[in-house]
Scaffold this active site. Structure first.
Site, short mmCIF file in Angstrom:
data_model
loop_
_atom_site.label_atom_id
_atom_site.label_comp_id
_atom_site.label_asym_id
_atom_site.label_seq_id
_atom_site.Cartn_x
_atom_site.Cartn_y
_atom_site.Cartn_z
N ASP A 54 -2.62 6.35 -3.25
CA ASP A 54 -1.52 5.89 -2.67
C ASP A 54 -0.75 4.65 -3.47
O ASP A 54 -1.29 4.57 -4.65
CB ASP A 54 -1.94 5.24 -1.26
N SER A 83 0.88 -1.52 -0.08
CA SER A 83 -0.06 0.01 -0.08
C SER A 83 0.81 1.16 -0.03
O SER A 83 1.59 1.43 -0.94
CB SER A 83 -1.07 -0.03 1.15
C1 VG1 Z 1 -4.43 0.90 8.08
C2 VG1 Z 1 -5.58 1.99 8.40
C3 VG1 Z 1 -6.71 1.25 7.98
C4 VG1 Z 1 -6.71 0.69 6.42
C5 VG1 Z 1 -5.50 -0.22 6.47
C6 VG1 Z 1 -5.04 -0.73 4.89
O1 VG1 Z 1 -4.44 -0.07 8.91
O2 VG1 Z 1 -5.60 2.55 9.52
O3 VG1 Z 1 -7.99 2.12 7.91
O4 VG1 Z 1 -7.75 -0.15 6.12
O5 VG1 Z 1 -4.36 0.62 6.68
O6 VG1 Z 1 -5.21 0.22 4.07
P1 VG1 Z 1 -3.84 0.07 10.22
O7 VG1 Z 1 -4.13 -1.47 11.16
O8 VG1 Z 1 -2.21 0.27 10.25
O9 VG1 Z 1 -4.23 1.09 11.24
V1 VG1 Z 1 -3.84 0.19 2.84
O10 VG1 Z 1 -4.14 1.42 1.54
O11 VG1 Z 1 -2.67 0.08 3.77
O12 VG1 Z 1 -4.34 -1.28 1.99
CO CO Z 2 -3.44 1.13 -0.31
#
Ligand code: VG1
Ligand code: CO
Length: 554
Positions: free
Chosen positions: A287, A122
């Site tokens: 992103d 991501s």
């Molecule tokens: C983070 C965000 C969450 C999102 C996840 C994946 O997770 O807070 O809202 O769904 O990233 O997004 P965490 O557990 O680090 O808070 V992505 O665009 O990284 O796939």
């Molecule tokens: Co992402």
């Protein structure tokens, strides 16, 4: 078109392996340093563990693609070979190995495949010493639910063998089709099907007209990541936006050494651009894997929570939602702005744990049409992932329909619904045991009345637990909510996407109906500082972590 007629069975090898004990998927799949994934058998073990977790009738066809980060290509070749040896009959792979996360979800749904594998970490940096990730999405295109990720993890702890077809690498540079044994391998254009999906969701002739008449203009920052080709096709070629609207639109395997995270800290150039006379009506960024979005107007930033609320408010002008919304959902830490709009519209608003997988059942059952997270994620019922480009198209549609500026839309929205002043403090690289001690302290607080002595504004401290209304699965310990008078909140949870140490997230929401707070230039950090100070006290942040301030505030 090529065909390899030699019996596939002659090429299949059964490779002995040892389990790794750290393959527990987090909020969004398994994320580790590239060097971890490069260990012998590491990726293969995990992929075989996925396939072993699926019933036979869900191991038929697979979409594979990623955000193009370092190790994407090698990983795809390994996955192809393991899928072949596991009897898959059809593999659909993005050209050059590229597919944005929402594009994978869309392909799974359009081609009706049994699932898909997404290679991405991501918004985390990429490159030989940075991050990589892998996750499985089910036949609905949704990130694997917890029951499945648990099964995958269990398999990964006892795996002793994986199966692999020893064949030459598949050429991913051209769109093509190959037959190997009983398996059809299709290398497909990364953008086409997704662009078709967007055509179904929005009115492209109307939007093109908006660009032609200069009613609309855009600055889009692809952050050297996957959305470059999607933005080129949709915004420039199909909608006629000026070529100079796109920035950093060539995907690079290390994102040019930057952090492809669309927020005020990491998309600074775009923010600066939107604060000059050359600002476009809409500024946006996406992103690494194209599922997140940041929305800016001329000299104004829209918090993701407000963006969700505004899209909900204007949903009926978006062709996808012309029949009205079935309901909406937000993750628990996301602000309650959308709740107020849902109440006004008379529709349900669900509160789910963090992570897109929790929206899957609600979307599948048609209980909701739109959902979002505070972490720059917004999505609709067209796919089962959040969708950055789609969110930009929603905003363009709203701007065109209303003829208002982003600033005016926000002003009107706050006037009607009040404003949730919102920000998030992240404390990074905390020793895992210290972070766990801090969360244990908060859990203990939920069990007692000790919070009564901390501050009179606290009305409750609760550990968030979610029962899925569709399959009734229960996910507990999904974060601590400190409820305050007037609907304000402080929330604590540990990140589940990091690759080293622990990250504590402290989310602050101050609900205000004081019109002095409706100034878009308001300094949010200052406006929420009393909440932050209370948060430090409730969680004893400095005592547990040694940190006097957050690593990043977004
Ligand atoms: C983070 C965000 C969450 C999102 C996840 C994946 O997770 O807070 O809202 O769904 O990233 O997004 P965490 O557990 O680090 O808070 V992505 O665009 O990284 O796939
Ligand atoms: Co992402």
């Amino acid at each position: 078109m090529s065909s390899t007629s030699s019996a596939l069975s002659d090429c299949i090898r059964h490779i002995d392996t040892q389990p790794f004990d750290d393959q527990k998927p987090g909020t969004s799949g398994l994320r580790k340093k590239v060097t971890v994934f490069q260990q012998k058998h590491y990726l293969a073990n995990f992929v075989q563990s996925i396939f072993d977790a699926l019933p036979e009738n869900e191991r038929i066809s697979l979409v594979i693609g990623g955000d193009g980060r370092f190790f994407n290509q090698e990983a795809i070749q390994i996955i192809i070979k393991i899928a072949l040896a596991n009897g898959y009959q059809k593999l659909v792979i993005g050209q050059h190995g590229y597919l944005s996360t929402p594009a994978v979800s869309n392909l799974i749904r359009t081609l009706n495949t049994s699932g898909g594998i997404i290679l991405s970490a991501s918004h985390n940096p990429g490159g030989p010493t940075e991050d990589f990730g892998i996750k499985y999405n089910n036949h609905a295109g949704s990130p694997a639910p917890e029951a499945l990720t648990e099964k995958i993890f269990t398999n990964s702890k006892s795996i002793s063998q994986y199966h692999l077809a020893e064949i030459d690498d598949i050429d991913l540079t051209l769109c093509s089709s190959h037959t190997i044994g009983n398996c059809e391998i299709i290398v497909t254009d990364s953008v086409d099907e997704y662009a078709n999906c967007m055509q179904r969701c929005f009115d492209f002739s109307q939007l093109s007209n908006g660009f032609a008449t200069e009613q609309l203009s855009l600055n889009f920052d692809a952050m050297h990541a996957i959305t470059g080709p999607y933005a080129q096709c949709l915004f420039v070629e199909q909608l006629g936006a000026n070529k100079s609207s796109l920035h950093n639109a060539t995907p690079q395997d290390d994102f040019a050494g930057t952090h492809p995270d669309p927020n005020l800290s990491h998309a600074k150039n775009l923010v600066a651009m939107q604060n000059t006379a050359e600002a476009a009506k809409l500024g946006a960024a996406s992103d690494g894997d194209g599922d997140r979005n940041m929305i800016l107007g001329e000299g104004v930033f829209v918090t993701p929570s407000d963006s969700l609320a505004v899209i909900t408010e204007y949903a009926e002008v978006i062709p996808q939602f012309h029949a009205g919304l079935r309901g909406v959902a937000r993750s628990m830490p996301t602000s309650t702005a959308v709740d107020r709009v849902a109440k006004h519209l008379g529709i349900n608003c669900y509160e789910t744990p963090t992570g897109w997988k929790f929206f899957g059942n609600l979307l599948d059952e048609d209980r909701i049409s739109l959902c979002g997270e505070e972490s720059f994620g917004t999505g609709g019922n067209h796919v089962r992932e959040k969708d950055g480009i789609w969110a930009v198209l929603c905003w363009l549609t709203i701007l065109q329909h209303t003829g208002l500026s982003v600033k005016e839309i926000l002003a009107k929205h706050w006037q009607q619904f009040g404003r949730s002043l919102y920000c998030r403090h992240d404390f990074e690289a905390i020793a895992t045991d210290k972070a766990n001690q801090l969360m244990d302290h908060l859990q203990a607080l939920c069990q007692s009345n000790a919070w009564l002595d901390i501050d009179s504004s606290i009305t409750a401290v609760q550990s968030f637990s979610y029962e899925d209304p569709v399959d009734h699965s229960v996910s507990s310990n999904q974060g601590i909510q400190v409820h305050l008078q007037g609907g304000s909140r402080i929330i604590f949870r540990l990140s589940g996407t990091g690759t080293s140490g622990a990250t504590l997230r402290m989310y602050l929401e101050k609900v205000s109906t004081n019109s002095q707070d409706y100034n878009p230039e308001l300094d949010i950090i200052a406006a929420t500082s009393a909440l932050a100070e209370l948060g430090y006290r409730v969680a004893n942040i400095t005592k547990f972590t040694g940190m006097k301030e957050a690593s990043v505030i977004t």
